[in-house]
Design an enzyme around this catalytic site. Structure first.
Site, PDB file in Angstrom:
ATOM      1  N   ALA A 253      27.481  29.903  37.513  1.00  0.00           N
ATOM      2  CA  ALA A 253      28.382  30.982  38.225  1.00  0.00           C
ATOM      3  C   ALA A 253      27.775  31.954  39.213  1.00  0.00           C
ATOM      4  CB  ALA A 253      28.999  31.573  37.056  1.00  0.00           C
ATOM      5  N   GLU A 255      28.283  36.035  40.773  1.00  0.00           N
ATOM      6  CA  GLU A 255      28.988  37.353  40.340  1.00  0.00           C
ATOM      7  C   GLU A 255      29.842  37.920  41.946  1.00  0.00           C
ATOM      8  OE1 GLU A 255      24.686  38.398  40.874  1.00  0.00           O
ATOM      9  OE2 GLU A 255      25.811  36.781  40.145  1.00  0.00           O
ATOM     10  N   GLU A 289      28.796  37.213  34.151  1.00  0.00           N
ATOM     11  CA  GLU A 289      29.360  37.459  35.424  1.00  0.00           C
ATOM     12  C   GLU A 289      30.279  38.845  35.642  1.00  0.00           C
ATOM     13  OE1 GLU A 289      27.750  35.896  37.743  1.00  0.00           O
ATOM     14  OE2 GLU A 289      27.052  34.189  36.206  1.00  0.00           O
TER      15      GLU A 289
END
Length: 824
Positions: A253, A255, A289
């Site tokens: 992922a 952020e 995140e």
């Protein structure tokens, strides 16, 4: 000079995979300048002009592709504020960096979305900029896109207007002051679900048809944002926060401020299909995140060498957040398994590094340092909580975030803020654990009613280095009465004496495993603690700590592998708890691959331990299974199979036959079922390839299937499968089969040559994937070929310095394994 504000206009074309852009940058200069140097990569500049008064003057420019810079020559010297306008074009690449295209399938047709991945230095692929986390600015972003598509950026849409000719303008709110690497641009046929019950609005965005799997992510995002605001006392500054599932994504992922991107399996949860461990993993990534919204986005590192201020905190708080909402998950046990173990292992190499990374802007996150800046850093923060106390830790963080909000910080500024807020002298702690690499081993010896604690550096290949640490020590005392007490000590020098009361029959140093160090006992005390673990008089985590330290001491030649196997057989034969079983299974699998002369002894012991454990917890998943039971069952089934368990082989083969017959297998044991199936059933390969290429197969099942293909026991078919992998599997997943093949006993002797034969293709993968392949293959597949491997890689690194640290790490791990083989 510093940027103040950017206006970014983008027109992406998902047919030609190109985009047009106009970027206007307001820049302040302290002195008069006649040229400006910005970052760019793979952009084609058409025009550049500077505003002087009410007029615009054309500027000449020159590109330096090697340094990824463009120099803009101003028509005359300018001082104060400079407004620069640059007209350019770029490519929507397929590299999963910069502004790139991501492919998905809909009704048998290939479709695309355009998304971005800018960390650490890839914003320059989308717009000319000062691509440095210290150069924060505000941003106005707008897209011109096809009217049937949707646009996503960091902030909410403030205007959406049809332009005719099938196009529309989408304009977004101004961002907070932020770094370039946190920007996000997304264009495509996105679908959304949202929670507008509170500020900020929380949305999950997916490609068509997948929002039905976004409910868990939506709820978890809301929970994580709520926790972040309450813990820090700082409101999230953007009116919405998007959680975006991206089909092609190199990492777990990213952020991006207010527009967080994920691999699909890290965000979407399929009811009845996603396993309990995968659900927890998705929750953990979402929490991680979201924590970055404060740690990394609100306060960003002043330089990439300080990136631990982002990643250590996000990792630590991912477990804090989940423990708050799901206490039944025992997240701190998971923290120990997922972070402490891997960080200790990485940091036990001589070729390691401190948390504050050496170097400056050239620093990047890679395989060689990620276990340090994520996992060791989080472990050190947990130790800091114990050192300061939870309230002072929280008070210090709030002060730090408020002091540096919408700005940047260095490591020393962080520690200064903690000291100012709490009045506690934390600099000595920081000197030990942030600016110094490695960690200690504490030798514990009893002398009457005193414990003598002595520290020295621990490395798997022993090396004498004059280092010491400030170590908060927590000791469990076991009394004759059966009661226990806990005492605390602080080891600041090389040695210290700790008084113990009468009646103490045993002591466990580093109880609860909250300290980042190893412990070595005298033989009598080691056996006494083994007895207590066997009798369940030591907790799960303390029993794990005892066993884990023992195996580390096997690698450093303090004990032999036979000593470790005897210790397990004597004290862990009846073990059924998650942490010890997980660690034992990992250690025995590694020892089996490394020490060929003891494979029979290892497999006999492992088969006995894991069959015993499976008899207790059951082969079949149950509805009321806890998270850790669900996770360890699948691991034990596969490991027991590899060690020759007939009962497990029959169970797994039957389950796989059920799959071939169209029946479902419980998702919690699907990974082991697929691996056993491919190892025992000739039809498995085609079945798995079909599942991998089917558009409707959930991403998690595709990953299980890829990993399973690496477990087949027909060498020639596996070699053919590796070719299929490099040609037909999406780039984001090509490391999966390779990593499993590198741990497959029938392939370990072959994979080094395979690596050499396919090096050019492997170099085309994302750098993190290429590095992970090097780090995974070399320590096992280089055994028996050490001189050849070392000679080739030391020569190779001269032409590809970006993998230098990974190669150093891999070669040292190869040395550790070579020593283990010799000491068996």
């Amino acid at each position: 000079m510093n940027p103040v504000h950017y206006k970014i206009h983008l027109e992406p074309n998902l047919d030609s995979f190109t985009f047009q852009g106009i970027t206007v940058i307001e820049i302040t200069t302290e002195n008069s300048v006649d040229h400006l140097t910005l970052n760019e990569n793979d952009l084609s500049f058409r025009r550049c002009k500077v505003k002087t008064g009410k007029n615009y003057l054309e500027c000449t420019f020159s590109l330096d592709p090697k340094s990824e810079e463009v120099t803009i020559n101003l028509p005359h010297k300018i001082e104060g504020t400079v407004e620069l306008t640059i007209d350019y074009t770029g490519n929507l690449n397929d590299l999963m960096v910069g502004f790139y295209r991501s492919k998905y399938e809909q009704e048998g047709q290939a479709k695309y979305i355009a998304v971005t991945q800018f960390e650490e230095r890839e914003a320059r692929r989308a717009f000319p900029c000062f691509d440095d986390p210290l150069k924060k600015a505000t941003f106005d972003v707008e897209f011109v896109i096809n009217e049937n598509l949707k646009g996503i950026a960091n902030t909410a849409i403030i205007e959406e207007r049809n332009l005719g000719n099938g196009k529309k303008l989408v304009r977004f709110e101004r961002t907070p002051k932020m770094s370039t690497y946190l920007l996000f641009f997304g264009v495509g046929d996105f679908e959304f679900i949202e929670d507008s019950s509170a500020r900020p609005v929380v949305r999950v965005a997916t490609t068509p048809g997948k929002t039905q799997y976004g409910d868990f992510g939506l709820q978890m995002g809301r929970k994580a944002l709520k926790f972040g605001e309450e813990y820090t006392g700082i409101e999230f500054p953007i009116s919405k926060c998007d959680y975006i599932a991206v089909p092609d994504f190199a990492f777990g992922a990213m952020e991006n401020y207010g527009a967080i991107t994920f691999r699909e399996n890290a965000l979407l949860v399929y009811p009845g299909v996603t396993s309990k461990p995968d659900t927890e993993a998705a929750a953990s990534v979402i929490a991680h995140e979201t924590a970055h919204m404060w740690f990394g986005d609100l306060v960003s590192p002043a330089d990439w060498k300080y990136v631990w201020l982002n990643e250590s905190f996000a990792t630590f708080f991912s477990y804090t957040i989940l423990d708050n909402y799901y206490p039944e998950w025992s997240m701190w046990n998971m923290f120990t398994a997922n972070n402490v173990v891997r960080a200790l292992r990485r940091d036990s190499l001589v070729e390691t590094m401190p948390l504050e990374l050496p170097g400056n802007m050239e620093v990047r996150i890679g395989v060689a340092n990620s276990d340090i800046i994520y996992r060791k850093g989080a472990s050190i923060l947990r130790m800091l909580v114990g050192y300061l106390g939870e309230e002072k830790f929280k008070e210090g963080l709030q002060y730090y975030l408020n002091k540096h909000r919408f700005a940047n910080a260095t490591s020393r500024e962080f520690w200064a803020a903690i000291e100012e807020a709490t009045g506690e002298p934390v600099n000595e702690f920081a000197e030990s654990w942030v600016y110094q690499s490695g960690y200690p081993i504490v030798e514990a010896n009893r002398k009457g009613n005193e414990l003598l604690l002595t520290q020295q550096i621990f490395t798997s290949i022993p090396k004498k280095l004059d280092k010491s640490w400030l170590i908060p020590i927590k000791i469990l005392l076991v009394l004759k009465s059966g009661k226990t007490e806990t005492i605390n000590a602080l080891l600041k020098e090389k040695t210290t004496h700790v008084a113990v009361p009468e009646g103490v029959i045993a002591f466990k140093v580093n109880t609860e495993q909250t300290g980042f160090y190893r412990v070595k006992y005298e033989k009598e005390m080691l056996n006494k603690l083994g007895q207590l673990a066997n009798q369940r008089k030591l907790s799960e985590v303390d029993s794990f700590g005892l066993e884990n330290d023992f195996y580390a001491l096997v690698q450093s030649w303090d004990y032999s592998l036979t000593d470790y196997l005897d210790f397990l057989e004597k004290y862990f034969e009846k073990e059924d708890r998650f942490l010890p079983l997980l660690d034992i299974s990992q250690n025995l699998r590694e020892a089996y691959l490394v020490v060929e002369s003891q494979r029979e002894q290892i497999s006999n012991l492992g088969r006995k331990l894991f069959e015993n454990a499976l008899q207790k917890i059951g082969f079949e998943p149950k509805e009321d299974d806890g998270l850790q039971v669900s996770e360890i069952r699948d691991i034990l089934i596969w490991t027991a199979f590899t060690f020759g368990s007939q009962d497990v082989s029959k169970f797994g083969a039957t389950k796989f036959q059920n799959l071939l017959g169209g029946k479902k297998v419980h998702p919690d044991i699907l990974p082991s079922t697929l691996r056993i199936g491919v190892a025992t059933n000739e039809k498995a390969m085609e079945y798995l390839k079909t599942r991998i290429t089917a558009a409707d197969t959930p991403e998690s099942e595709k990953l299980y299937s890829l990993q399973a293909l690496g477990c087949m026991r027909d060498k020639e078919r596996l070699i053919t499968t590796l070719e299929f992998n490099l040609e037909q599997v999406p780039k984001k997943n090509r490391d999966r089969i390779i990593s499993m093949a590198g741990q497959n006993p029938i392939m370990t002797g072959y994979m080094w040559q395979w690596f050499l034969d396919n090096l050019e293709k492997l170099e085309q993968l994302h750098p993190m994937q290429f590095e992970s392949i090097i780090a995974g293959l070399i320590p096992i597949c280089g055994l028996g070929k050490e001189p050849e491997v070392r000679q080739f890689l030391e020569k190779y690194v001269k032409k590809n310095e970006t993998v230098k640290d990974t190669i150093k790490m891999a070669l040292e791990r190869l040395d550790v394994n070579s020593r283990l083989r010799r000491n068996a």
